[in-house]
Write a protein that holds these residues in place. Structure first.
Motif, PDB file in Angstrom:
ATOM      1  N   THR A   1       0.795  -1.245   0.000  1.00  0.00           N
ATOM      2  CA  THR A   1       0.000   0.000   0.000  1.00  0.00           C
ATOM      3  C   THR A   1       0.819   1.283   0.000  1.00  0.00           C
ATOM      4  O   THR A   1       0.387   2.271  -0.569  1.00  0.00           O
ATOM      5  CB  THR A   1      -1.018   0.039   1.157  1.00  0.00           C
ATOM      6  OG1 THR A   1      -0.384  -0.365   2.351  1.00  0.00           O
ATOM      7  CG2 THR A   1      -2.179  -0.857   0.862  1.00  0.00           C
ATOM      8  N   CYS A   2       2.000   1.294   0.628  1.00  0.00           N
ATOM      9  CA  CYS A   2       2.838   2.500   0.543  1.00  0.00           C
ATOM     10  C   CYS A   2       3.576   2.539  -0.791  1.00  0.00           C
ATOM     11  O   CYS A   2       4.316   3.491  -1.062  1.00  0.00           O
ATOM     12  CB  CYS A   2       3.847   2.568   1.684  1.00  0.00           C
ATOM     13  SG  CYS A   2       3.092   2.858   3.281  1.00  0.00           S
ATOM     14  N   TYR A   3       3.405   1.500  -1.607  1.00  0.00           N
ATOM     15  CA  TYR A   3       4.189   1.351  -2.842  1.00  0.00           C
ATOM     16  C   TYR A   3       3.294   1.090  -4.058  1.00  0.00           C
ATOM     17  O   TYR A   3       3.683   0.398  -4.992  1.00  0.00           O
ATOM     18  CB  TYR A   3       5.223   0.213  -2.659  1.00  0.00           C
ATOM     19  CG  TYR A   3       6.182   0.543  -1.523  1.00  0.00           C
ATOM     20  CD1 TYR A   3       7.374   1.214  -1.771  1.00  0.00           C
ATOM     21  CD2 TYR A   3       5.852   0.244  -0.201  1.00  0.00           C
ATOM     22  CE1 TYR A   3       8.228   1.568  -0.735  1.00  0.00           C
ATOM     23  CE2 TYR A   3       6.700   0.603   0.852  1.00  0.00           C
ATOM     24  CZ  TYR A   3       7.884   1.258   0.579  1.00  0.00           C
ATOM     25  OH  TYR A   3       8.726   1.608   1.598  1.00  0.00           O
ATOM     26  N   LEU A   4       2.094   1.688  -4.037  1.00  0.00           N
ATOM     27  CA  LEU A   4       1.147   1.472  -5.138  1.00  0.00           C
ATOM     28  C   LEU A   4       1.714   2.011  -6.456  1.00  0.00           C
ATOM     29  O   LEU A   4       1.447   1.456  -7.525  1.00  0.00           O
ATOM     30  CB  LEU A   4      -0.191   2.137  -4.825  1.00  0.00           C
ATOM     31  CG  LEU A   4      -0.972   1.554  -3.625  1.00  0.00           C
ATOM     32  CD1 LEU A   4      -2.228   2.377  -3.368  1.00  0.00           C
ATOM     33  CD2 LEU A   4      -1.339   0.097  -3.860  1.00  0.00           C
ATOM     34  N   ASP A   5       2.503   3.087  -6.368  1.00  0.00           N
ATOM     35  CA  ASP A   5       3.107   3.640  -7.595  1.00  0.00           C
ATOM     36  C   ASP A   5       4.104   2.652  -8.213  1.00  0.00           C
ATOM     37  O   ASP A   5       4.256   2.594  -9.436  1.00  0.00           O
ATOM     38  CB  ASP A   5       3.794   4.985  -7.298  1.00  0.00           C
ATOM     39  CG  ASP A   5       4.822   4.896  -6.176  1.00  0.00           C
ATOM     40  OD1 ASP A   5       4.705   4.009  -5.303  1.00  0.00           O
ATOM     41  OD2 ASP A   5       5.762   5.719  -6.173  1.00  0.00           O
ATOM     42  N   ILE A   6       4.754   1.872  -7.363  1.00  0.00           N
ATOM     43  CA  ILE A   6       5.732   0.899  -7.869  1.00  0.00           C
ATOM     44  C   ILE A   6       4.992  -0.255  -8.564  1.00  0.00           C
ATOM     45  O   ILE A   6       5.377  -0.703  -9.647  1.00  0.00           O
ATOM     46  CB  ILE A   6       6.616   0.347  -6.719  1.00  0.00           C
ATOM     47  CG1 ILE A   6       7.188   1.486  -5.871  1.00  0.00           C
ATOM     48  CG2 ILE A   6       7.724  -0.557  -7.278  1.00  0.00           C
ATOM     49  CD1 ILE A   6       8.093   2.450  -6.605  1.00  0.00           C
ATOM     50  N   ILE A   7       3.904  -0.698  -7.961  1.00  0.00           N
ATOM     51  CA  ILE A   7       3.083  -1.746  -8.595  1.00  0.00           C
ATOM     52  C   ILE A   7       2.643  -1.267  -9.979  1.00  0.00           C
ATOM     53  O   ILE A   7       2.755  -1.980 -10.976  1.00  0.00           O
ATOM     54  CB  ILE A   7       1.834  -2.061  -7.732  1.00  0.00           C
ATOM     55  CG1 ILE A   7       2.245  -2.597  -6.349  1.00  0.00           C
ATOM     56  CG2 ILE A   7       0.903  -3.041  -8.448  1.00  0.00           C
ATOM     57  CD1 ILE A   7       1.085  -2.751  -5.360  1.00  0.00           C
TER      58      ILE A   7
ATOM     59  N   ARG B   1      -5.079  -3.969  -6.149  1.00  0.00           N
ATOM     60  CA  ARG B   1      -5.502  -4.556  -7.434  1.00  0.00           C
ATOM     61  C   ARG B   1      -5.626  -3.465  -8.499  1.00  0.00           C
ATOM     62  O   ARG B   1      -5.185  -3.634  -9.632  1.00  0.00           O
ATOM     63  CB  ARG B   1      -6.843  -5.257  -7.200  1.00  0.00           C
ATOM     64  CG  ARG B   1      -7.443  -5.871  -8.411  1.00  0.00           C
ATOM     65  CD  ARG B   1      -7.211  -7.363  -8.470  1.00  0.00           C
ATOM     66  NE  ARG B   1      -7.878  -7.898  -9.633  1.00  0.00           N
ATOM     67  CZ  ARG B   1      -7.263  -8.121 -10.808  1.00  0.00           C
ATOM     68  NH1 ARG B   1      -5.974  -7.895 -10.948  1.00  0.00           N
ATOM     69  NH2 ARG B   1      -7.945  -8.582 -11.826  1.00  0.00           N
ATOM     70  N   ARG B   2      -6.211  -2.339  -8.116  1.00  0.00           N
ATOM     71  CA  ARG B   2      -6.384  -1.217  -9.058  1.00  0.00           C
ATOM     72  C   ARG B   2      -5.035  -0.683  -9.527  1.00  0.00           C
ATOM     73  O   ARG B   2      -4.866  -0.290 -10.676  1.00  0.00           O
ATOM     74  CB  ARG B   2      -7.192  -0.105  -8.370  1.00  0.00           C
ATOM     75  CG  ARG B   2      -7.684   0.996  -9.318  1.00  0.00           C
ATOM     76  CD  ARG B   2      -8.308   2.141  -8.523  1.00  0.00           C
ATOM     77  NE  ARG B   2      -7.307   2.769  -7.662  1.00  0.00           N
ATOM     78  CZ  ARG B   2      -7.390   2.889  -6.341  1.00  0.00           C
ATOM     79  NH1 ARG B   2      -8.449   2.479  -5.683  1.00  0.00           N
ATOM     80  NH2 ARG B   2      -6.404   3.464  -5.655  1.00  0.00           N
ATOM     81  N   ALA B   3      -4.041  -0.698  -8.655  1.00  0.00           N
ATOM     82  CA  ALA B   3      -2.700  -0.231  -9.018  1.00  0.00           C
ATOM     83  C   ALA B   3      -2.066  -1.141 -10.070  1.00  0.00           C
ATOM     84  O   ALA B   3      -1.160  -0.728 -10.780  1.00  0.00           O
ATOM     85  CB  ALA B   3      -1.821  -0.174  -7.775  1.00  0.00           C
TER      86      ALA B   3
END
Ligand code: PBG
Length: 322
Positions: free
Chosen positions: A250-256, A302-304
């Motif tokens: 969650t702190c890394y959604l941009d990475i996903i 999932r959205r990320a």
């Protein structure tokens, strides 16, 4: 006003039709902790609702998860301190309870996909993911140890090995070693972008696997970095990883998101112990609605762009959606 976005939100029926992200139990992988012994079911203090099991108690637990529609599990061993040494030799010992558990679980439930952890920390007297000498984590000396561990797990019947150690070159080294040993069908889910995170605390409590000295910053990634995740992903991809993982989630959604945009193999994310512990704690205090908050957290991952999510919420999510 000619454009009124609210019209597409005006009923349950319309909202369901325009929903962009689907999340189901099929996307989830359930992490479980196992130790040697009998009749063990010990709750993990910093991760309520999660337990350390023994083989005899984990089998019926897995069966009840299967009945809820879960069919992917990742298993972590809690190893007795007296079995730990500098080279993690217990990780591939012939009398290793974890390897035995893998075999028995797969015998009982051949239909599930079972994933392992490949790293030295649960078996290392130093509590590090790699081989330690004079306070340094030695990369190339670690690789053959990881390979022995992975081959032993493959031999026991694991479907997916999960190297979580962050040594350079380990995906290629493991792929070649598995292939040479005749395990070309064993998959590798690479912990590709694994950050040196504060959110692993409850997991280390569960396994008593915290480093005895120093931290993991010379091998796990700096939370400030995004470009570096692309470098790690490129290497793991070239070296033969079947799936790329981001951890924490969650702190890394941009990475996903950036990995999903740039790579054509499945992307997974590990919704780690500390992230789940925050929601457990807040809901136990009545500050958050457990079901709504955890579902929203999973949906955001999932959205990320995550195809698969490793999460301690897996069983409860399966229960709520059934
Ligand atoms: C260790 C490993 C860790 C986790 C999975 N594998 C902890 C660490 O790197 O210290 C953390 C998972 C979690 O917090 O849920 N190789």
């Amino acid at each position: 006003m000619r454009r009124r976005p609210r019209r597409n939100r005006s009923s349950v029926a319309i909202r369901a039709m325009v929903e962009e992200t689907q999340l189901s139990t099929a996307n989830l992988i359930y992490p479980m902790f196992i130790e040697d012994g009998k009749s063990v079911k010990t709750e993990i203090k910093s991760l309520p609702n999660n337990y350390r099991w023994s083989l005899d108690t984990i089998l019926p637990e897995i069966e009840s998860c299967i009945n809820l529609g879960l069919d992917k599990f990742v298993l972590f061993p809690a190893v007795n301190e007296s079995l730990k040494d500098k080279v993690a030799s217990y990780s591939y010992a012939s009398d290793n309870f974890y390897l035995d558990a893998i075999q028995k679980i797969k015998e009982n439930f051949p239909q599930i996909s079972l994933m392992s952890d490949v790293a030295m920390d649960p078996y290392s007297s130093d509590g590090h993911d790699g081989f330690v000498q004079n306070g340094e984590i030695l990369n190339d000396e670690t690789l053959p140890i990881l390979a022995k561990m992975a081959i032993a797990q493959a031999q026991a019947g694991i479907d997916i090995v999960g190297p979580s150690d962050m040594m350079d070159g380990r995906i290629g080294f493991l792929r070649d070693s598995l292939d040479e040993a005749g395990y070309s069908n064993t998959s590798i889910m690479a912990y590709t972008a694994k950050y040196a995170s504060a959110f692993y605390g409850p997991f280390r409590d569960a396994l008593d696997s915290a480093p005895k000295g120093g931290d993991k910053k010379s091998y796990q990634m700096n939370p400030a970095n995004k470009q570096e995740a692309l470098i790690e992903a490129e290497l793991d991809y070239q070296e033969g990883a079947d799936m790329l993982m981001v951890k924490p989630a969650t702190c890394y959604l941009d990475i996903i998101h950036i990995l999903k945009e740039n790579f054509d193999i499945p992307i997974t994310a590990y919704n780690v112990s500390g992230e789940c512990a925050m929601i457990y704690a807040a809901s136990q205090n009545g500050w958050l609605d457990y079901q709504a908050a955890m579902s929203e957290m999973l949906l955001s991952i999932r959205r990320a762009g995550a195809d698969g999510i490793l999460t301690y919420f897996a069983k409860d999510f399966a229960k709520f959606t059934k």
